[in-house]
Design a protein around this motif. Structure first.
Motif, PDB file in Angstrom:
ATOM      1  N   THR A  76       4.595   8.110   6.841  1.00 28.44           N
ATOM      2  CA  THR A  76       3.334   7.595   6.307  1.00 28.44           C
ATOM      3  C   THR A  76       2.344   8.729   6.049  1.00 28.44           C
ATOM      4  N   ALA A  77       2.252   9.652   6.988  1.00 29.94           N
ATOM      5  CA  ALA A  77       1.332  10.776   6.833  1.00 29.94           C
ATOM      6  C   ALA A  77       1.747  11.677   5.680  1.00 29.94           C
ATOM      7  N   LEU A  78       3.048  11.897   5.524  1.00 28.83           N
ATOM      8  CA  LEU A  78       3.530  12.764   4.445  1.00 28.83           C
ATOM      9  C   LEU A  78       3.341  12.108   3.085  1.00 28.83           C
ATOM     10  N   ALA A  79       3.507  10.791   3.015  1.00 27.22           N
ATOM     11  CA  ALA A  79       3.258  10.090   1.747  1.00 27.22           C
ATOM     12  C   ALA A  79       1.810  10.296   1.315  1.00 27.22           C
ATOM     13  N   ALA A  80       0.888  10.224   2.276  1.00 26.76           N
ATOM     14  CA  ALA A  80      -0.527  10.445   1.959  1.00 26.76           C
ATOM     15  C   ALA A  80      -0.788  11.899   1.595  1.00 26.76           C
ATOM     16  N   GLN A  81      -0.164  12.811   2.319  1.00 28.46           N
ATOM     17  CA  GLN A  81      -0.378  14.243   2.060  1.00 28.46           C
ATOM     18  C   GLN A  81       0.041  14.630   0.646  1.00 28.46           C
ATOM     19  N   TYR A  82       1.191  14.085   0.210  1.00 31.13           N
ATOM     20  CA  TYR A  82       1.707  14.445  -1.116  1.00 31.13           C
ATOM     21  C   TYR A  82       1.286  13.445  -2.192  1.00 31.13           C
ATOM     22  N   ASP A  83       0.493  12.452  -1.804  1.00 30.75           N
ATOM     23  CA  ASP A  83      -0.067  11.475  -2.735  1.00 30.75           C
ATOM     24  C   ASP A  83       1.022  10.792  -3.563  1.00 30.75           C
ATOM     25  N   ILE A  84       2.017  10.251  -2.869  1.00 31.94           N
ATOM     26  CA  ILE A  84       3.096   9.524  -3.531  1.00 31.94           C
ATOM     27  C   ILE A  84       3.147   8.099  -2.972  1.00 31.94           C
ATOM     28  N   ALA A  85       3.895   7.249  -3.628  1.00 36.20           N
ATOM     29  CA  ALA A  85       3.992   5.850  -3.214  1.00 36.20           C
ATOM     30  C   ALA A  85       4.762   5.734  -1.904  1.00 36.20           C
ATOM     31  N   LEU A  86       4.300   4.834  -1.052  1.00 38.38           N
ATOM     32  CA  LEU A  86       4.975   4.566   0.218  1.00 38.38           C
ATOM     33  C   LEU A  86       5.599   3.180   0.162  1.00 38.38           C
ATOM     34  N   VAL A  87       6.903   3.111   0.408  1.00 44.42           N
ATOM     35  CA  VAL A  87       7.649   1.851   0.388  1.00 44.42           C
ATOM     36  C   VAL A  87       7.890   1.422   1.831  1.00 44.42           C
ATOM     37  N   ASP A  88       7.375   0.257   2.192  1.00 47.64           N
ATOM     38  CA  ASP A  88       7.482  -0.209   3.580  1.00 47.64           C
ATOM     39  C   ASP A  88       8.775  -0.994   3.769  1.00 47.64           C
ATOM     40  N   VAL A 144       9.821  -0.927  -6.810  1.00 48.93           N
ATOM     41  CA  VAL A 144       9.064  -1.198  -8.036  1.00 48.93           C
ATOM     42  C   VAL A 144       7.643  -1.640  -7.705  1.00 48.93           C
ATOM     43  N   GLU A 145       7.515  -2.520  -6.733  1.00 50.21           N
ATOM     44  CA  GLU A 145       6.197  -3.013  -6.337  1.00 50.21           C
ATOM     45  C   GLU A 145       5.299  -1.871  -5.881  1.00 50.21           C
ATOM     46  N   ALA A 146       5.852  -0.982  -5.038  1.00 51.35           N
ATOM     47  CA  ALA A 146       5.048   0.139  -4.541  1.00 51.35           C
ATOM     48  C   ALA A 146       4.705   1.116  -5.661  1.00 51.35           C
ATOM     49  N   ILE A 147       5.640   1.341  -6.572  1.00 48.31           N
ATOM     50  CA  ILE A 147       5.411   2.270  -7.686  1.00 48.31           C
ATOM     51  C   ILE A 147       4.363   1.706  -8.645  1.00 48.31           C
ATOM     52  N   ASN A 148       4.469   0.420  -8.954  1.00 47.86           N
ATOM     53  CA  ASN A 148       3.475  -0.208  -9.836  1.00 47.86           C
ATOM     54  C   ASN A 148       2.072  -0.109  -9.242  1.00 47.86           C
ATOM     55  N   GLU A 149       1.990  -0.363  -7.949  1.00 47.51           N
ATOM     56  CA  GLU A 149       0.683  -0.332  -7.289  1.00 47.51           C
ATOM     57  C   GLU A 149       0.100   1.074  -7.272  1.00 47.51           C
ATOM     58  N   LYS A 150       0.948   2.070  -7.040  1.00 44.29           N
ATOM     59  CA  LYS A 150       0.457   3.444  -6.905  1.00 44.29           C
ATOM     60  C   LYS A 150       0.109   4.065  -8.252  1.00 44.29           C
ATOM     61  N   TYR A 151       0.943   3.842  -9.262  1.00 42.30           N
ATOM     62  CA  TYR A 151       0.801   4.580 -10.509  1.00 42.30           C
ATOM     63  C   TYR A 151       0.305   3.719 -11.680  1.00 42.30           C
TER      64      TYR A 151
END
Length: 500
Positions: A412-424, A475-482
């Motif tokens: 979770t921390a690395l997803a935020a650090q690199y500003d990429i989508a996080l898939v739970d 797809v859901e996480a990617i749509n939300e992020k980008y």
């Protein structure tokens, strides 16, 4: 109700007939506007997927063409193609058997399948010899860089794809087929493709091996040297985080966007939830015979409890008792019990299972067999306790879940650090294992072994339908992020179970 519906249908018919009679031409429905799919702020033109068996499309205990085609990255690539995505190349196996050879010698087993023709109610291997020869290396690069068996730190390991090291256990046979050179690393080969978008899902195997081996490994938390780890050990969370950080650094160096998934709770998958802790049927005579056989053990425990060597609670935990019926608990060895063998070598660390114990899937073919074919009383799991590898005890589950929590916090921390989508993936697969996921046809995908539709017959890896649900989660996480509007895939287009 039926009469009302019939009247409504009749009125509809009369109304239409009257409309036709008054000369009004029927209205032609308008064609729906075509959807313009966009990538948002992302660029899907060159997509690379990095990971392990879950990324490769492994299922039913093997990697094979149909499974690779039904991998979640391949499903994502079909969605990306709607919004500027390019070709997606896969290092396909040679057939749908899943087996492989090294220098002509079989080294990988075939996939398993439910075959009613075999007469067996259990999965059986597909017959035949796999035609995939590991030493016949493929010419890449390949967009799907999923390598079954890879742990986090294997992404950075030179020689992990060296064909010469496969027989020695120093290299991975799947990666050896398509590594760019014998000393290449997975992440080097992935980064060399200059991806515009990537997915990363790694770390599952850093705890899965320990869990599926029933905790017959070492929790290496605090040991930062993975070269000293065994195959079934739990990796230190800092080692996992460091490997993932290095992978993300390499993949984002040229500005690529991406998505990273966290790790599911492995104790919720069918591999650990299918075999009950109490599957032993006994008649009154056999139960009495067993109770007599364990009387000395129980008596020795009681004597030592009276001397203060163990507590009353541990005495109750270790006392073995059978009764007539079909729900007797198996007997197992538990290394976390007090060692009493210095008092009496016969008082080994033995107890019966409880609902908190997780019996592994493969034990279903072992419990009830004979440890000594010449001795009909040497029944495994009854007269002979199950070894550590057959059961994941509560203490071992705690080690798994402690590591999992640390891994996911770092992801979770690395997803935020690199500003990429996080898939739970962790939360989603928990839903599959508890409530299930409803589909458009009214069915529900669950984690029930064989019939649930979410997992393949190895009890660990998703079925094609399960991978479709995971693709939609990405797809859901990617749509939300980008800000893209990818449609996802229809899980009903993919099978929940291969049957022959």
């Amino acid at each position: 109700m039926k009469k009302i519906l019939a009247l409504l249908a009749l009125f509809g018919f009369v109304f239409i007939s009257c409309s036709d009679d008054d000369g009004t031409p029927p209205v032609t429905p308008e064609e729906p506007e075509p959807i313009n799919y966009t990538s948002g702020s992302a660029n899907f033109s060159n997509y690379v997927a990095i990971g392990n068996s879950l990324t490769a499309g492994y299922s039913d205990a093997a990697l094979f063409i149909d499974g690779q085609t039904a991998s979640f990255p391949n499903m994502l690539a079909t969605n990306f193609a709607l919004a500027g995505g390019g070709d997606f190349s896969i290092p396909f196996m040679a057939d749908n058997l899943g087996g492989a050879t090294l220098g002509g010698t079989p080294i990988l087993g075939n996939r398993v399948i439910l075959s009613f023709a075999s007469g067996s109610p259990s999965p059986v291997p597909v017959s035949g010899t796999g035609s995939t020869e590991i030493s016949n290396t493929l010419s890449g690069p390949f967009n799907n860089m999923g390598v079954p068996g890879a742990k986090s730190y294997h992404l950075l390991a030179p020689g992990y794809g060296n064909v010469q090291g496969v027989a020695l256990g120093l290299a991975n046979p799947y990666y050896a087929r398509f590594a760019s050179n014998p000393n290449a690393t997975i992440i080097e080969d992935a980064a060399a493709q200059d991806a515009s978008f990537f997915t990363l899902w790694i770390g599952n195997n850093d705890i899965l091996g320990y869990a599926t081996a029933g905790g017959a490994g070492v929790d290496q938390t605090g040991n930062f040297d993975p070269s000293t780890y065994g195959g079934n050990d739990i990796s230190d969370p800092n080692v996992v985080a460091g490997a993932i950080n290095s992978a993300l650094q390499a993949m984002t160096e040229n500005g690529a966007d991406g998505a990273i998934a966290n790790l599911p709770d492995v104790t919720t998958i069918p591999y650990f939830t299918t075999v009950p802790y109490n599957p032993v049927p006994l008649d009154e005579g056999t139960a009495a015979l067993l109770n007599g056989a364990y009387a000395a053990y129980n008596g020795g425990l009681a004597q030592l409890q009276g001397l203060g060597a163990i507590t009353a609670d541990e005495l109750a935990q270790r006392t073995i008792s059978f009764s007539a019926g079909s729900t007797n608990a198996v007997v197992l060895l538990d290394e976390d019990l007090t060692d009493l063998t210095s008092f009496n070598p016969a008082l080994i660390n033995m107890r019966q299972a409880t609902p908190e114990d997780l019996v592994v899937l493969t034990a279903r073919n072992f419990i009830g067999t004979l440890a000594n074919p010449q001795d009909p009383t040497s029944i495994n799991g009854v007269a002979v306790p199950l070894a550590d590898k057959w059961v994941l005890t509560p203490e071992e589950q705690l080690s798994v879940n402690t590591a999992l929590t640390a891994y996911n916090a770092n992801i979770t921390a690395l997803a935020a650090q690199y500003d990429i989508a996080l898939v739970d993936a962790n939360a989603f697969l928990r839903v599959i294992s508890t409530d299930g996921f409803p589909l458009g046809d009214g069915s529900t995908v669950t984690a029930t072994y064989a019939t649930g539709g979410g997992f393949s017959l190895d009890g660990v890896h998703p079925s094609p339908r399960g991978y479709a649900l995971l693709a939609n989660l990405f797809v859901e996480a990617i749509n939300e992020k980008y800000g893209s509007n990818l449609p996802g895939v229809n899980p009903l287009d993919f099978t929940g179970l291969y049957i022959n």
